[in-house]
Write an enzyme that holds these catalytic residues in place. Structure first.
Site, short mmCIF file in Angstrom:
data_model
loop_
_atom_site.label_atom_id
_atom_site.label_comp_id
_atom_site.label_asym_id
_atom_site.label_seq_id
_atom_site.Cartn_x
_atom_site.Cartn_y
_atom_site.Cartn_z
N SER A 1 -104.50 -35.78 22.34
CA SER A 1 -103.69 -36.18 23.55
C SER A 1 -104.71 -36.32 24.93
O SER A 1 -104.76 -37.33 25.77
CB SER A 1 -102.61 -35.29 23.82
OG SER A 1 -102.00 -35.69 24.93
N ASP B 1 -100.32 -42.32 22.78
CA ASP B 1 -100.28 -41.01 23.26
C ASP B 1 -99.12 -40.73 24.14
O ASP B 1 -98.33 -39.61 23.91
CB ASP B 1 -101.36 -40.68 24.05
CG ASP B 1 -101.44 -39.03 24.77
OD1 ASP B 1 -101.11 -38.22 23.83
OD2 ASP B 1 -101.18 -39.01 25.88
N ARG C 1 -93.88 -34.63 20.73
CA ARG C 1 -94.40 -33.41 20.50
C ARG C 1 -93.31 -32.37 21.50
O ARG C 1 -93.25 -31.12 21.17
CB ARG C 1 -95.69 -33.23 21.03
CG ARG C 1 -96.58 -33.66 19.91
CD ARG C 1 -98.07 -34.01 20.47
NE ARG C 1 -98.39 -32.73 21.13
CZ ARG C 1 -99.33 -32.64 22.18
NH1 ARG C 1 -99.59 -33.68 22.85
NH2 ARG C 1 -99.80 -31.43 22.79
N HIS D 1 -110.69 -32.75 33.92
CA HIS D 1 -109.50 -32.50 33.60
C HIS D 1 -109.17 -30.73 33.53
O HIS D 1 -109.95 -30.34 32.78
CB HIS D 1 -109.00 -33.35 32.05
CG HIS D 1 -107.82 -32.81 31.53
ND1 HIS D 1 -106.58 -33.73 32.09
CD2 HIS D 1 -107.35 -32.07 30.82
CE1 HIS D 1 -105.68 -33.02 31.39
NE2 HIS D 1 -106.08 -31.99 30.60
N LYS E 1 -106.91 -40.16 26.60
CA LYS E 1 -106.55 -40.77 27.56
C LYS E 1 -107.89 -40.61 28.58
O LYS E 1 -108.40 -41.67 29.36
CB LYS E 1 -105.63 -39.97 28.53
CG LYS E 1 -104.05 -39.87 27.77
CD LYS E 1 -103.03 -39.68 28.94
CE LYS E 1 -103.17 -37.96 28.86
NZ LYS E 1 -102.43 -37.25 27.74
#
Length: 429
Positions: A187, A165, A172, A86, A191
């Site tokens: 967040s 989320d 947000r 990520h 995931k």
């Protein structure tokens, strides 16, 4: 049915600096997902979290509650170890495109659930959608089949993955609470943990073109996410990487796919190759893939390109189809001779966005053709009048605003100057 808590009491507790209990966190995340807690109440709680913070057990419980709001995927039947990567987002960050097939070619399956771009940072799915026929949305059984048959999949998250989320992320974005490290970390990690991968490597960008502008904040975010992964049983490591300068030589959707193909063909910009190989090595190590081939070798011998072609074809894309090209281009010329010491990543990303490569809202369309091509990177000697950048768009009316975004983006110093541009800044985990 009576609710276990009152939302106002939970808001007051965090507002006044209290540590939320496990039961309070479980209830408020579930109740918001169900619609019992209103947007304005959750907005107040998010602001209280931004100001008051959360300790490590609170963040872990909040993350766990978001995971439990949906289903957790299971790739145990794929038949090989799994690892994912990520990135926190940057300009020209096309690393997922060569990385997923490289790691798969080394024997580790890559379930890469990716997102779309917002603002000046590009989204992996937007890039891949510039390939004719390619589709981002896959059902869970399609993901499993592709992982088993091809070894890599890059697709959109399923609707059942951490739905809490999805609601919180949108909230947000409109309440000024995006910057909270506990909320960012939970967040991302909700995931990624729900995704079911065994190992995770985080690329936490730091610099002008990154969400985290300074190394201290980036290191805190990386450390928090590594701790969350470890607590959930996912082997997690983070690299802090430089995003003061765009990555590679392109920022834009089809432009970045084209550059990724150069990397998969054994060429491409040195920084893209360096980061692809470094992240691949970390993913293989985290997945326990001892004896795996060297990622550099599978780039050079064409094995990774073979996986790429199968991966694109499996999702309906044509790996041989020509990529779209912009109808209009305009060069940005060097104002003086010397060494290019700064090329600001944020301003380049903003220019690409204004040319049509990015979006302001989730529902906005993006252009596959638009973007910025870089002809020089910091450290290179340039001559006055030579092209530094080429702007690409189908709408020439966009050039003026893109050029205004690039004012002061370039700094050229006398010959002999050399910028400090280390790409990998730190490793955590």
């Amino acid at each position: 049915m009576a609710e276990a808590f009152d939302a106002v009491d939970v808001i007051r507790a965090k507002r006044d600096g209290a540590v939320l209990t496990d039961a309070q966190i479980d209830w408020v995340v579930d109740a918001y997902t169900r619609g019992t807690v209103a947007d304005e109440q959750m907005s107040a709680l998010l602001m209280a979290i931004l100001i008051r913070g959360m300790d490590t057990p609170e963040i872990a419980r909040w993350t766990e509650a978001m995971i439990r709001s949906g289903e957790r995927l299971d790739f145990a039947g794929v038949g090989r170890p799994t690892a994912d990567k990520h990135s926190t987002g940057g300009v020209g960050d096309k690393i997922t495109l060569p990385l997923a097939p490289v790691v798969a070619a080394c024997g580790v399956a890559v379930p890469q659930l990716s997102g779309r771009g917002l603002g000046h940072t590009g989204g992996t799915l937007d890039k891949l959608e510039s390939i004719p026929g390619w589709r981002a949305s896959l059902a869970y059984d399609e993901i499993v089949t592709q992982l088993r048959d091809v070894g890599a999949v890059v697709c959109a998250p399923t609707d059942t993955l951490a739905p809490a989320d999805r609601k919180l992320y949108a909230l947000r974005d409109v309440t000024g609470t995006v910057e909270s490290i506990p909320l960012i970390a939970s967040s991302i990690m909700s995931k990624k943990i729900a995704e079911g991968t065994q190992a995770l490597v985080l690329d936490v960008k730091v610099g002008s073109g990154a969400f985290m502008k300074n190394a201290g904040d980036a290191r805190r975010l990386a450390t928090t996410m590594v701790e969350l992964g470890a607590a959930a049983g996912v082997r997690t490591v983070a690299l802090l990487t430089n995003m003061d300068t765009p990555l590679g030589r392109t920022a834009g959707n089809a432009l970045e796919v084209r550059e990724s193909l150069d990397v998969l063909a054994g060429g491409g910009p040195a920084d893209v190759v360096e980061l692809t190989v470094a992240l691949a090595q970390e993913m293989l190590l985290a997945a326990g893939a001892t004896g795996a081939p060297d990622p550099s070798d599978v780039l050079k011998d064409g094995t990774a390109m073979d996986v790429w072609r199968r991966m694109i074809r499996a999702q309906g894309g044509d790996p041989d189809a020509p990529l779209p090209r912009a109808a209009e281009t305009q060069d940005v010329l060097a104002p003086a001779e010397g060494v290019l010491v700064r090329l600001d990543a944020y301003q380049v990303g903003l220019a690409a966005w204004r040319l049509g490569a990015g979006r302001s809202r989730k529902e906005d369309p993006v252009s596959a053709r638009a973007g910025v091509e870089l002809h020089a990177k910091p450290g290179m000697h340039v001559r006055a009048g030579q092209p530094l950048l080429t702007l690409h768009t189908d709408d020439p009316a966009r050039f003026a605003r893109a050029l205004s975004a690039l004012e002061d983006a370039v700094e050229i110093a006398p010959a002999g100057s050399r910028p400090d541009q280390a790409l990998i800044l730190d490793r955590i985990g």
